[in-house]
Motif scaffolding. Structure first.
Motif, PDB file in Angstrom:
ATOM      1  N   ARG A 286     -54.741  46.023 -85.957  1.00  0.00           N
ATOM      2  CA  ARG A 286     -53.951  46.601 -84.865  1.00  0.00           C
ATOM      3  C   ARG A 286     -54.347  48.043 -84.546  1.00  0.00           C
ATOM      4  O   ARG A 286     -54.385  48.438 -83.377  1.00  0.00           O
ATOM      5  CB  ARG A 286     -52.457  46.500 -85.161  1.00  0.00           C
ATOM      6  CG  ARG A 286     -51.991  47.190 -86.410  1.00  0.00           C
ATOM      7  CD  ARG A 286     -50.483  47.040 -86.603  1.00  0.00           C
ATOM      8  NE  ARG A 286     -50.016  45.683 -86.399  1.00  0.00           N
ATOM      9  CZ  ARG A 286     -48.933  45.184 -86.976  1.00  0.00           C
ATOM     10  NH1 ARG A 286     -48.216  45.923 -87.809  1.00  0.00           N
ATOM     11  NH2 ARG A 286     -48.555  43.945 -86.740  1.00  0.00           N
ATOM     12  N   ARG A 287     -54.688  48.833 -85.557  1.00  0.00           N
ATOM     13  CA  ARG A 287     -55.035  50.235 -85.302  1.00  0.00           C
ATOM     14  C   ARG A 287     -56.346  50.340 -84.518  1.00  0.00           C
ATOM     15  O   ARG A 287     -56.425  51.050 -83.507  1.00  0.00           O
ATOM     16  CB  ARG A 287     -55.142  51.006 -86.615  1.00  0.00           C
ATOM     17  CG  ARG A 287     -55.438  52.492 -86.419  1.00  0.00           C
ATOM     18  CD  ARG A 287     -55.556  53.204 -87.767  1.00  0.00           C
ATOM     19  NE  ARG A 287     -55.879  54.612 -87.578  1.00  0.00           N
ATOM     20  CZ  ARG A 287     -54.983  55.569 -87.452  1.00  0.00           C
ATOM     21  NH1 ARG A 287     -53.696  55.272 -87.493  1.00  0.00           N
ATOM     22  NH2 ARG A 287     -55.350  56.822 -87.278  1.00  0.00           N
ATOM     23  N   VAL A 348     -46.475  50.048 -74.838  1.00  0.00           N
ATOM     24  CA  VAL A 348     -45.306  49.166 -74.886  1.00  0.00           C
ATOM     25  C   VAL A 348     -45.679  47.848 -75.563  1.00  0.00           C
ATOM     26  O   VAL A 348     -44.935  47.334 -76.413  1.00  0.00           O
ATOM     27  CB  VAL A 348     -44.755  48.914 -73.470  1.00  0.00           C
ATOM     28  CG1 VAL A 348     -43.727  47.783 -73.486  1.00  0.00           C
ATOM     29  CG2 VAL A 348     -44.124  50.184 -72.912  1.00  0.00           C
ATOM     30  N   TYR A 349     -46.831  47.309 -75.211  1.00  0.00           N
ATOM     31  CA  TYR A 349     -47.258  46.055 -75.846  1.00  0.00           C
ATOM     32  C   TYR A 349     -47.636  46.270 -77.306  1.00  0.00           C
ATOM     33  O   TYR A 349     -47.473  45.356 -78.135  1.00  0.00           O
ATOM     34  CB  TYR A 349     -48.413  45.430 -75.069  1.00  0.00           C
ATOM     35  CG  TYR A 349     -47.935  44.567 -73.936  1.00  0.00           C
ATOM     36  CD1 TYR A 349     -47.624  43.225 -74.143  1.00  0.00           C
ATOM     37  CD2 TYR A 349     -47.755  45.088 -72.661  1.00  0.00           C
ATOM     38  CE1 TYR A 349     -47.154  42.432 -73.116  1.00  0.00           C
ATOM     39  CE2 TYR A 349     -47.296  44.296 -71.621  1.00  0.00           C
ATOM     40  CZ  TYR A 349     -46.988  42.968 -71.849  1.00  0.00           C
ATOM     41  OH  TYR A 349     -46.513  42.189 -70.837  1.00  0.00           O
ATOM     42  N   SER A 350     -48.101  47.460 -77.647  1.00  0.00           N
ATOM     43  CA  SER A 350     -48.332  47.768 -79.061  1.00  0.00           C
ATOM     44  C   SER A 350     -47.017  47.785 -79.828  1.00  0.00           C
ATOM     45  O   SER A 350     -46.938  47.312 -80.966  1.00  0.00           O
ATOM     46  CB  SER A 350     -49.032  49.133 -79.188  1.00  0.00           C
ATOM     47  OG  SER A 350     -49.167  49.518 -80.535  1.00  0.00           O
ATOM     48  N   VAL A 351     -45.968  48.301 -79.187  1.00  0.00           N
ATOM     49  CA  VAL A 351     -44.632  48.288 -79.780  1.00  0.00           C
ATOM     50  C   VAL A 351     -44.165  46.850 -80.005  1.00  0.00           C
ATOM     51  O   VAL A 351     -43.635  46.495 -81.063  1.00  0.00           O
ATOM     52  CB  VAL A 351     -43.639  49.049 -78.870  1.00  0.00           C
ATOM     53  CG1 VAL A 351     -42.201  48.755 -79.277  1.00  0.00           C
ATOM     54  CG2 VAL A 351     -43.905  50.550 -78.923  1.00  0.00           C
ATOM     55  N   LEU A 352     -44.370  45.992 -78.999  1.00  0.00           N
ATOM     56  CA  LEU A 352     -43.968  44.589 -79.128  1.00  0.00           C
ATOM     57  C   LEU A 352     -44.778  43.886 -80.210  1.00  0.00           C
ATOM     58  O   LEU A 352     -44.259  43.034 -80.933  1.00  0.00           O
ATOM     59  CB  LEU A 352     -44.156  43.866 -77.793  1.00  0.00           C
ATOM     60  CG  LEU A 352     -43.314  44.359 -76.614  1.00  0.00           C
ATOM     61  CD1 LEU A 352     -43.586  43.513 -75.385  1.00  0.00           C
ATOM     62  CD2 LEU A 352     -41.833  44.337 -76.949  1.00  0.00           C
ATOM     63  N   TRP A 404     -48.074  57.349 -86.151  1.00  0.00           N
ATOM     64  CA  TRP A 404     -47.356  57.686 -87.386  1.00  0.00           C
ATOM     65  C   TRP A 404     -46.857  56.412 -88.058  1.00  0.00           C
ATOM     66  O   TRP A 404     -46.985  56.252 -89.274  1.00  0.00           O
ATOM     67  CB  TRP A 404     -46.192  58.619 -87.080  1.00  0.00           C
ATOM     68  CG  TRP A 404     -45.387  58.950 -88.312  1.00  0.00           C
ATOM     69  CD1 TRP A 404     -45.729  59.818 -89.311  1.00  0.00           C
ATOM     70  CD2 TRP A 404     -44.113  58.407 -88.674  1.00  0.00           C
ATOM     71  NE1 TRP A 404     -44.750  59.859 -90.273  1.00  0.00           N
ATOM     72  CE2 TRP A 404     -43.745  59.003 -89.920  1.00  0.00           C
ATOM     73  CE3 TRP A 404     -43.244  57.489 -88.086  1.00  0.00           C
ATOM     74  CZ2 TRP A 404     -42.539  58.697 -90.559  1.00  0.00           C
ATOM     75  CZ3 TRP A 404     -42.063  57.187 -88.722  1.00  0.00           C
ATOM     76  CH2 TRP A 404     -41.715  57.791 -89.950  1.00  0.00           C
ATOM     77  N   ARG A 405     -46.316  55.476 -87.251  1.00  0.00           N
ATOM     78  CA  ARG A 405     -45.807  54.222 -87.821  1.00  0.00           C
ATOM     79  C   ARG A 405     -46.951  53.370 -88.372  1.00  0.00           C
ATOM     80  O   ARG A 405     -46.800  52.703 -89.389  1.00  0.00           O
ATOM     81  CB  ARG A 405     -45.056  53.419 -86.752  1.00  0.00           C
ATOM     82  CG  ARG A 405     -43.752  54.065 -86.288  1.00  0.00           C
ATOM     83  CD  ARG A 405     -42.768  54.278 -87.404  1.00  0.00           C
ATOM     84  NE  ARG A 405     -42.454  53.055 -88.138  1.00  0.00           N
ATOM     85  CZ  ARG A 405     -41.718  53.011 -89.229  1.00  0.00           C
ATOM     86  NH1 ARG A 405     -41.240  54.136 -89.745  1.00  0.00           N
ATOM     87  NH2 ARG A 405     -41.474  51.857 -89.816  1.00  0.00           N
ATOM     88  N   HIS A 411     -44.668  48.733 -90.611  1.00  0.00           N
ATOM     89  CA  HIS A 411     -44.894  49.154 -89.245  1.00  0.00           C
ATOM     90  C   HIS A 411     -43.734  48.884 -88.305  1.00  0.00           C
ATOM     91  O   HIS A 411     -43.853  49.000 -87.116  1.00  0.00           O
ATOM     92  CB  HIS A 411     -46.150  48.471 -88.687  1.00  0.00           C
ATOM     93  CG  HIS A 411     -47.378  48.740 -89.495  1.00  0.00           C
ATOM     94  ND1 HIS A 411     -47.726  49.994 -89.900  1.00  0.00           N
ATOM     95  CD2 HIS A 411     -48.334  47.890 -89.984  1.00  0.00           C
ATOM     96  CE1 HIS A 411     -48.861  49.941 -90.585  1.00  0.00           C
ATOM     97  NE2 HIS A 411     -49.244  48.669 -90.670  1.00  0.00           N
ATOM     98  N   ARG A 412     -42.620  48.482 -88.839  1.00  0.00           N
ATOM     99  CA  ARG A 412     -41.477  48.176 -87.965  1.00  0.00           C
ATOM    100  C   ARG A 412     -40.582  49.403 -87.862  1.00  0.00           C
ATOM    101  O   ARG A 412     -40.242  50.012 -88.850  1.00  0.00           O
ATOM    102  CB  ARG A 412     -40.679  46.995 -88.513  1.00  0.00           C
ATOM    103  CG  ARG A 412     -39.627  46.512 -87.549  1.00  0.00           C
ATOM    104  CD  ARG A 412     -38.926  45.298 -88.119  1.00  0.00           C
ATOM    105  NE  ARG A 412     -39.876  44.212 -88.319  1.00  0.00           N
ATOM    106  CZ  ARG A 412     -39.511  43.014 -88.740  1.00  0.00           C
ATOM    107  NH1 ARG A 412     -38.247  42.752 -88.978  1.00  0.00           N
ATOM    108  NH2 ARG A 412     -40.417  42.072 -88.913  1.00  0.00           N
ATOM    109  N   SER A 413     -40.216  49.749 -86.622  1.00  0.00           N
ATOM    110  CA  SER A 413     -39.339  50.899 -86.392  1.00  0.00           C
ATOM    111  C   SER A 413     -38.131  50.485 -85.601  1.00  0.00           C
ATOM    112  O   SER A 413     -38.107  49.423 -85.026  1.00  0.00           O
ATOM    113  CB  SER A 413     -40.080  52.004 -85.658  1.00  0.00           C
ATOM    114  OG  SER A 413     -40.533  51.569 -84.393  1.00  0.00           O
TER     115      SER A 413
END
Length: 413
Positions: A286-287, A348-352, A404-405, A411-413
């Motif tokens: 993911r990174r 936003v899609y990275s958050v999802l 940071w996450r 990785h869940r915030s």
């Protein structure tokens, strides 16, 4: 023994149409077809009838957050459970069909409000919006499964079926009868095409021997995803509503012309998000996937900004011509806004992808900030700079929070 040139060409062609590059081309074709439908409808129907069609298509974009939320959920779950793709597929599709029925019923119940609220000629087009919502939602789950499995050819076929039939069928309907009802009848009929293509591509993937899992977790995740996507949709569209209320009709029209360029720059790298999302869902990649995607999206944005600065006269042709000449000097700012929004869409899609929930609330805070700052503006340049400042600040915050996450064990915030 070597292969014949014909066999080699066939293998090359097969590799090409199964690649992510072919998917990118198909998504661009779909975007062009969608834009083409708007142009054709505006010319055939005229301002009176087209206003209703444009408002219903905007409403479908709002309803479409359920489809996008389901697509993101399906893609992430398939990517996150290697070896269990078919069981996950059955679970996701069961949830998708139920969500489609619920969305359709809700829109059907709301059709009188849509009729009155959008000032349509009759309730018939509002009922057709409810019809459109069902296959649109179904397509989301199907596309998410194909996206998560990286079946780019199947996904490309779904996207082509989304764009091309709409232009052909809806245009034919409008030629027969140039009304908003005929236009939406064509759109509703064409909307079934991607769902049918998705069913055909996935028809042999499921087996009765594979028990599906519970659908409640899928629905809950879809609702969280839709909540974040709705916030992004609101953030990227609220400024035109503000312009209509705080600026004169002429100036708000100029601002709307500038937003044509903003939306073009926003949707230009859409294929990057779709292709990168499965990799952003996998913890190991993911990174790097996010970094590469950010670089590509930013690079495309820089090209668009430079082009709007150096070739503003050319951009004006697509925006509306001489009637919008007053906004030409601000086109590069609108291009920057589109670039910032495209980066924000990727974040936003990275958050999802990592199922972060707290970050979604930052989007709604930004919506409130845009409304507050936009309400005190008196010019087009003041409004675009106010919106850009809020969006850029949000991007900086989300970038910081995201990386940071990603550096944390969880990785869940």
């Amino acid at each position: 023994m070597t292969d014949s040139p014909t066999s080699a060409r066939r293998r090359t062609l097969s590799a090409l149409i199964h690649s992510s590059g072919f998917l990118a081309v198909c998504i661009m074709v779909t975007n062009v077809a969608t834009y083409g439908f708007q142009i054709i409808a505006a010319r055939i129907l005229g301002p009176g009838q087209y206003g209703g069609v444009a408002s219903m298509m905007s409403l479908l974009l709002v309803v479409g957050v359920v489809q996008l939320g389901m697509q993101a959920t399906a893609s992430r779950r398939v990517t996150d459970t290697p070896g269990e793709e078919r069981a996950i597929e059955r679970t996701v599709l069961r949830a998708t069909y139920r969500a489609a029925i619920v969305v359709g019923v809700v829109m059907l119940a709301a059709s009188p409000l849509v009729w009155r609220g959008l000032r349509l000629d009759s309730i018939y087009p509002a009922l057709l919006v409810a019809v459109c919502a069902v296959p649109l939602t179904i397509m989301g789950g199907q596309a998410g499964v194909l996206q998560g499995e990286r079946r780019w050819l199947g996904l490309a076929m779904v996207y082509l079926a989304l764009g091309i039939p709409r232009v052909l069928v809806a245009t034919a309907a409008m030629w027969v009868r140039p009304t908003e009802g005929a236009a939406m009848a064509g759109v509703a009929l064409a909307q079934f095409a991607p769902a049918v293509v998705g069913w055909w591509v996935l028809r042999r993937r499921t087996s009765s021997a594979e028990e599906p899992g519970p659908i409640k977790p899928v629905v809950v995740e879809m609702l969280h995803g839709s909540f974040a996507l709705l916030a992004f949709f609101a953030l990227s569209n609220v400024d035109i509503l503000i312009a209509r209320n705080v600026l004169s009709d002429h100036v708000s029209g100029l601002y709307a012309g500038g937003l044509i360029l903003t939306k073009a720059v926003l949707f230009l790298p859409q294929f990057v998000v779709i292709i990168a999302f499965p990799s952003m869902s996998a913890e190991a990649s993911r990174r790097s996937a996010l970094l590469k995607s950010l670089a590509l999206v930013a690079g495309l944005g820089v090209c668009a900004i430079a082009g709007s600065w150096l070739l503003s006269w050319l951009a004006m042709i697509f925006i509306g011509g001489p009637d919008y000449a007053e906004i030409e000097g601000l086109l590069w700012v609108f291009a920057i806004l589109g670039t910032v929004l495209s980066v924000l869409q990727l974040l936003v899609y990275s958050v999802l992808a990592r199922r972060s929930r707290l970050s979604a609330y930052l989007l709604w805070i930004a919506v409130a900030a845009v409304i507050a700052l936009g309400a005190i503006q008196t010019s087009a340049d003041g409004l675009v700079w106010a919106v850009l400042s809020v969006d850029a600040t949000l991007v900086a915050v989300l970038l910081s929070v995201t990386f940071w996450r990603l550096a944390q064990p969880s990785h869940r915030s």
